[in-house]
Design a protein around this motif. Sequence first.
Motif, PDB file in Angstrom:
ATOM      1  N   GLU A 214       0.837  -1.195   0.000  1.00 18.60           N
ATOM      2  CA  GLU A 214       0.000   0.000   0.000  1.00 18.60           C
ATOM      3  C   GLU A 214       0.878   1.254   0.000  1.00 18.60           C
ATOM      4  OE1 GLU A 214      -2.661  -0.239   3.318  1.00 18.60           O
ATOM      5  OE2 GLU A 214      -3.039  -2.365   2.992  1.00 18.60           O
ATOM      6  N   THR A 215       0.537   2.192  -0.853  1.00 18.95           N
ATOM      7  CA  THR A 215       1.338   3.415  -0.944  1.00 18.95           C
ATOM      8  C   THR A 215       1.252   4.243   0.331  1.00 18.95           C
ATOM      9  OG1 THR A 215      -0.524   4.508  -2.046  1.00 18.95           O
ATOM     10  CG2 THR A 215       1.186   3.563  -3.446  1.00 18.95           C
ATOM     11  N   SER A 216       0.179   4.086   1.097  1.00 19.44           N
ATOM     12  CA  SER A 216       0.039   4.826   2.350  1.00 19.44           C
ATOM     13  C   SER A 216       1.093   4.415   3.366  1.00 19.44           C
ATOM     14  CB  SER A 216      -1.360   4.610   2.944  1.00 19.44           C
ATOM     15  OG  SER A 216      -1.574   3.228   3.232  1.00 19.44           O
TER      16      SER A 216
ATOM     17  N   SER B 230       6.011   6.716  -3.770  1.00 18.21           N
ATOM     18  CA  SER B 230       4.592   6.442  -3.496  1.00 18.21           C
ATOM     19  C   SER B 230       3.696   7.111  -4.543  1.00 18.21           C
ATOM     20  CB  SER B 230       4.213   6.906  -2.092  1.00 18.21           C
ATOM     21  OG  SER B 230       4.387   8.301  -1.945  1.00 18.21           O
ATOM     22  N   LYS B 231       4.053   8.322  -4.977  1.00 18.11           N
ATOM     23  CA  LYS B 231       3.265   9.015  -6.000  1.00 18.11           C
ATOM     24  C   LYS B 231       3.265   8.231  -7.307  1.00 18.11           C
ATOM     25  CE  LYS B 231       2.997  13.385  -8.552  1.00 18.11           C
ATOM     26  NZ  LYS B 231       3.628  14.723  -8.774  1.00 18.11           N
TER      27      LYS B 231
ATOM     28  N   GLU C 258       1.316   4.878  -6.790  1.00 18.19           N
ATOM     29  CA  GLU C 258      -0.121   5.176  -6.682  1.00 18.19           C
ATOM     30  C   GLU C 258      -0.725   5.398  -8.062  1.00 18.19           C
ATOM     31  OE1 GLU C 258      -3.860   5.842  -5.115  1.00 18.19           O
ATOM     32  OE2 GLU C 258      -2.090   5.217  -3.970  1.00 18.19           O
TER      33      GLU C 258
ATOM     34  N   ASN D  26      -3.468   2.646  -9.854  1.00 22.05           N
ATOM     35  CA  ASN D  26      -4.817   3.183  -9.920  1.00 22.05           C
ATOM     36  C   ASN D  26      -5.603   2.405 -10.971  1.00 22.05           C
ATOM     37  OD1 ASN D  26      -7.158   4.698 -10.553  1.00 22.05           O
ATOM     38  ND2 ASN D  26      -6.165   6.607  -9.917  1.00 22.05           N
TER      39      ASN D  26
END
Length: 243
Positions: free
Chosen positions: A185-187, A195-196, A199, A203
């Motif tokens: 998980e990017t969180s 992470s950007k 993500e 998507n």
Amino acid sequence: MPKSKVENDMVEKQKIISSLTLMDDLFMKVVLQDKECTEYILQIIMGDSTLKLKRQSLQKNLSNLHGHSLVLDCLCEDGNNNIYNIEIQNTISGAEPKRARYHAGLMDMHYLKKGNHFSQLPKSYVIFITAKDVLHGQQQIYHVERMVQESGKPFSDESHIIYFNTSYIDNSPLGKLAEDFHALETSKMHSPILSKRVEALKNFNAYQKGDQEMNVLLEQYRQKALKEGMEKGMEKGNLAKQK
């Protein structure tokens, strides 16, 4: 009502996308198409926040004089003409010492042009990012250098090999990068840069709208699954013949 074939296909692809991490070599090659991600990874591994790349090539095919080729995951060059080969390796056999030696040799042959003197060889770094502690020294990072045994002094040929063990996680910049490599998980990722990018790629709505990068990646997974299925079928057939 039972799901249609298209719906089942979408569900399967969504499962694949959600399961991807940076330690997946196919996914990582897509992530590194963003040069900023490559720079960030190198900055942490090299301990140099100023490192900038002037060029990079993914899936670079190099061959020796006998035609023995090798596909490099990521081959790049920084502003000081130092060259780097970044390899993602999930198996010990993929990061064995003689493989590192071969990578370094091919890089030298590729960069030294006809008529150039040996002194013009740039500094080179073969970097294996590994899922396990390949060298079994319980270290987070290994810098492999040549030395003169009799004197204990370095043999300064400027050819360097680095093993980054991502199974070792702590609060250091390297430890946080290792954690990012395994994050689903990017969180839970530390780096805003990585992470950007992850993500955006994971998507699923973007994929459904025809995101080219992920469509190509999922097709590679399909081909890989087909190949593995054929190989397993052949193995079963051979075993049946032996009985």
